[in-house]
Design a protein around this motif. Sequence first.
Motif, PDB file in Angstrom:
ATOM      1  N   GLY A   1     -30.436  56.752 -12.981  1.00  0.00           N
ATOM      2  CA  GLY A   1     -29.217  57.369 -13.500  1.00  0.00           C
ATOM      3  C   GLY A   1     -29.532  58.483 -14.473  1.00  0.00           C
ATOM      4  O   GLY A   1     -28.886  59.530 -14.485  1.00  0.00           O
ATOM      5  N   GLY A   2     -30.565  58.278 -15.305  1.00  0.00           N
ATOM      6  CA  GLY A   2     -30.997  59.317 -16.225  1.00  0.00           C
ATOM      7  C   GLY A   2     -31.655  60.477 -15.502  1.00  0.00           C
ATOM      8  O   GLY A   2     -31.496  61.641 -15.892  1.00  0.00           O
ATOM      9  N   VAL A   3     -32.393  60.175 -14.431  1.00  0.00           N
ATOM     10  CA  VAL A   3     -33.026  61.230 -13.641  1.00  0.00           C
ATOM     11  C   VAL A   3     -31.959  62.123 -13.011  1.00  0.00           C
ATOM     12  O   VAL A   3     -32.038  63.350 -13.048  1.00  0.00           O
ATOM     13  CB  VAL A   3     -33.935  60.614 -12.559  1.00  0.00           C
ATOM     14  CG1 VAL A   3     -34.435  61.676 -11.587  1.00  0.00           C
ATOM     15  CG2 VAL A   3     -35.114  59.899 -13.212  1.00  0.00           C
ATOM     16  N   TRP A   4     -30.933  61.484 -12.440  1.00  0.00           N
ATOM     17  CA  TRP A   4     -29.829  62.257 -11.851  1.00  0.00           C
ATOM     18  C   TRP A   4     -29.176  63.149 -12.906  1.00  0.00           C
ATOM     19  O   TRP A   4     -28.922  64.332 -12.669  1.00  0.00           O
ATOM     20  CB  TRP A   4     -28.801  61.305 -11.244  1.00  0.00           C
ATOM     21  CG  TRP A   4     -27.555  61.995 -10.774  1.00  0.00           C
ATOM     22  CD1 TRP A   4     -26.397  62.186 -11.474  1.00  0.00           C
ATOM     23  CD2 TRP A   4     -27.359  62.623  -9.505  1.00  0.00           C
ATOM     24  NE1 TRP A   4     -25.498  62.882 -10.721  1.00  0.00           N
ATOM     25  CE2 TRP A   4     -26.060  63.163  -9.507  1.00  0.00           C
ATOM     26  CE3 TRP A   4     -28.152  62.775  -8.373  1.00  0.00           C
ATOM     27  CZ2 TRP A   4     -25.533  63.846  -8.409  1.00  0.00           C
ATOM     28  CZ3 TRP A   4     -27.628  63.454  -7.281  1.00  0.00           C
ATOM     29  CH2 TRP A   4     -26.338  63.977  -7.304  1.00  0.00           C
ATOM     30  N   THR A   5     -28.897  62.562 -14.062  1.00  0.00           N
ATOM     31  CA  THR A   5     -28.256  63.314 -15.141  1.00  0.00           C
ATOM     32  C   THR A   5     -29.098  64.517 -15.540  1.00  0.00           C
ATOM     33  O   THR A   5     -28.577  65.614 -15.746  1.00  0.00           O
ATOM     34  CB  THR A   5     -28.035  62.398 -16.360  1.00  0.00           C
ATOM     35  OG1 THR A   5     -27.240  61.277 -15.972  1.00  0.00           O
ATOM     36  CG2 THR A   5     -27.352  63.142 -17.492  1.00  0.00           C
ATOM     37  N   ALA A   6     -30.406  64.323 -15.646  1.00  0.00           N
ATOM     38  CA  ALA A   6     -31.294  65.422 -16.040  1.00  0.00           C
ATOM     39  C   ALA A   6     -31.232  66.569 -15.051  1.00  0.00           C
ATOM     40  O   ALA A   6     -31.205  67.746 -15.439  1.00  0.00           O
ATOM     41  CB  ALA A   6     -32.728  64.902 -16.165  1.00  0.00           C
TER      42      ALA A   6
ATOM     43  N   LEU B   1     -33.856  66.018  -4.710  1.00  0.00           N
ATOM     44  CA  LEU B   1     -32.532  65.589  -5.166  1.00  0.00           C
ATOM     45  C   LEU B   1     -31.736  64.867  -4.071  1.00  0.00           C
ATOM     46  O   LEU B   1     -31.075  63.863  -4.365  1.00  0.00           O
ATOM     47  CB  LEU B   1     -31.753  66.788  -5.707  1.00  0.00           C
ATOM     48  CG  LEU B   1     -30.480  66.492  -6.496  1.00  0.00           C
ATOM     49  CD1 LEU B   1     -30.755  65.559  -7.655  1.00  0.00           C
ATOM     50  CD2 LEU B   1     -29.851  67.780  -6.992  1.00  0.00           C
ATOM     51  N   PRO B   2     -31.761  65.321  -2.814  1.00  0.00           N
ATOM     52  CA  PRO B   2     -31.034  64.557  -1.783  1.00  0.00           C
ATOM     53  C   PRO B   2     -31.551  63.132  -1.628  1.00  0.00           C
ATOM     54  O   PRO B   2     -30.771  62.204  -1.396  1.00  0.00           O
ATOM     55  CB  PRO B   2     -31.268  65.383  -0.515  1.00  0.00           C
ATOM     56  CG  PRO B   2     -31.551  66.762  -0.994  1.00  0.00           C
ATOM     57  CD  PRO B   2     -32.306  66.573  -2.288  1.00  0.00           C
ATOM     58  N   ARG B   3     -32.862  62.927  -1.755  1.00  0.00           N
ATOM     59  CA  ARG B   3     -33.419  61.576  -1.646  1.00  0.00           C
ATOM     60  C   ARG B   3     -32.945  60.719  -2.813  1.00  0.00           C
ATOM     61  O   ARG B   3     -32.705  59.516  -2.666  1.00  0.00           O
ATOM     62  CB  ARG B   3     -34.953  61.650  -1.628  1.00  0.00           C
ATOM     63  CG  ARG B   3     -35.529  62.601  -0.591  1.00  0.00           C
ATOM     64  CD  ARG B   3     -35.345  62.078   0.824  1.00  0.00           C
ATOM     65  NE  ARG B   3     -36.081  60.854   1.050  1.00  0.00           N
ATOM     66  CZ  ARG B   3     -37.374  60.823   1.381  1.00  0.00           C
ATOM     67  NH1 ARG B   3     -38.071  61.953   1.500  1.00  0.00           N
ATOM     68  NH2 ARG B   3     -37.977  59.674   1.601  1.00  0.00           N
ATOM     69  N   LEU B   4     -32.838  61.323  -3.985  1.00  0.00           N
ATOM     70  CA  LEU B   4     -32.351  60.612  -5.168  1.00  0.00           C
ATOM     71  C   LEU B   4     -30.892  60.212  -4.983  1.00  0.00           C
ATOM     72  O   LEU B   4     -30.500  59.073  -5.270  1.00  0.00           O
ATOM     73  CB  LEU B   4     -32.516  61.490  -6.407  1.00  0.00           C
ATOM     74  CG  LEU B   4     -31.944  60.953  -7.713  1.00  0.00           C
ATOM     75  CD1 LEU B   4     -32.607  59.642  -8.107  1.00  0.00           C
ATOM     76  CD2 LEU B   4     -32.110  61.986  -8.832  1.00  0.00           C
TER      77      LEU B   4
ATOM     78  N   VAL C   1     -40.304  58.336  -1.719  1.00  0.00           N
ATOM     79  CA  VAL C   1     -40.647  59.766  -1.642  1.00  0.00           C
ATOM     80  C   VAL C   1     -42.152  59.981  -1.455  1.00  0.00           C
ATOM     81  O   VAL C   1     -42.626  61.116  -1.516  1.00  0.00           O
ATOM     82  CB  VAL C   1     -40.146  60.520  -2.890  1.00  0.00           C
ATOM     83  CG1 VAL C   1     -38.638  60.445  -2.980  1.00  0.00           C
ATOM     84  CG2 VAL C   1     -40.787  59.982  -4.169  1.00  0.00           C
ATOM     85  N   ARG C   2     -42.882  58.880  -1.250  1.00  0.00           N
ATOM     86  CA  ARG C   2     -44.333  58.947  -1.033  1.00  0.00           C
ATOM     87  C   ARG C   2     -45.016  59.729  -2.166  1.00  0.00           C
ATOM     88  O   ARG C   2     -45.767  60.679  -1.937  1.00  0.00           O
ATOM     89  CB  ARG C   2     -44.635  59.579   0.318  1.00  0.00           C
ATOM     90  CG  ARG C   2     -44.084  58.779   1.486  1.00  0.00           C
ATOM     91  CD  ARG C   2     -44.454  59.384   2.815  1.00  0.00           C
ATOM     92  NE  ARG C   2     -43.909  58.583   3.912  1.00  0.00           N
ATOM     93  CZ  ARG C   2     -44.069  58.867   5.212  1.00  0.00           C
ATOM     94  NH1 ARG C   2     -44.768  59.939   5.557  1.00  0.00           N
ATOM     95  NH2 ARG C   2     -43.542  58.089   6.137  1.00  0.00           N
ATOM     96  N   ALA C   3     -44.724  59.291  -3.366  1.00  0.00           N
ATOM     97  CA  ALA C   3     -45.228  59.981  -4.559  1.00  0.00           C
ATOM     98  C   ALA C   3     -46.732  59.852  -4.688  1.00  0.00           C
ATOM     99  O   ALA C   3     -47.332  58.831  -4.321  1.00  0.00           O
ATOM    100  CB  ALA C   3     -44.551  59.417  -5.806  1.00  0.00           C
TER     101      ALA C   3
END
Length: 222
Positions: free
Chosen positions: A99-104, A158-161, A179-181
């Motif tokens: 949720g924080g990643v999306w917000t950022a 972003l679409p994967r998120l 995402v195969r990080a």
Amino acid sequence: MAILNSGQKELHRAGFDGKPGGVKAVRQRGQLASASGPRPAVEVCILAGGLSTRMGRDKARLRLGERTMLACVRAAARAAGWRVRVIRRDLLPRCGPLGGVWTAFQRSRASRLVFLSCDMPLVSPELVRAVAEDGRAAVFTRSVEGAGFPFGLDRSLLPRLAQALTERRFSLQAFARRVRAGSVRLPAGRQSELRNLNTPREFQRAKFEFRAKALARRARAE
């Protein structure tokens, strides 16, 4: 499957509705915050919007020596050389770190974001730079506990998120696998940089260690 009502509305405003067309809309728009001028390459975002349930009070405001934990993390981030942003309130509440990643990504215009947690006061500028400058679209620092902070994500993900949030898949480690990080690993002598302070006991232990180190530095200076 929808997440919370407010979260679903937020994703819809971003142009994502859980359908293929929604993913395309997010990808095309890029979710840049409204601003003019060139897009920054990298920005460091400190996530400080957690509930701190295990600590029982706001972790970001707890003091270690002369600084709060948030101030310690922010100092390391600034020393790495990029703009620093603190995310204190998530647009998608109760979705964990994602949720924080999306917000950022909604608040920033940068092409790549590096994420730090406000409860890791020992993180170094060198580690922040290593994650920021890694050429892979997604890279997570890896410890014995798996993938975690700090980590870096390109805006192209972003679409994967959005898909993960819509499916209520809030696990950070699951997203790293999705995402195969890539991975950044620290040598044994630097593992303390990855230490999270989540409970009062962990915090008290860290306070004692900070005080001991400060006394040692003072003794060497005299």
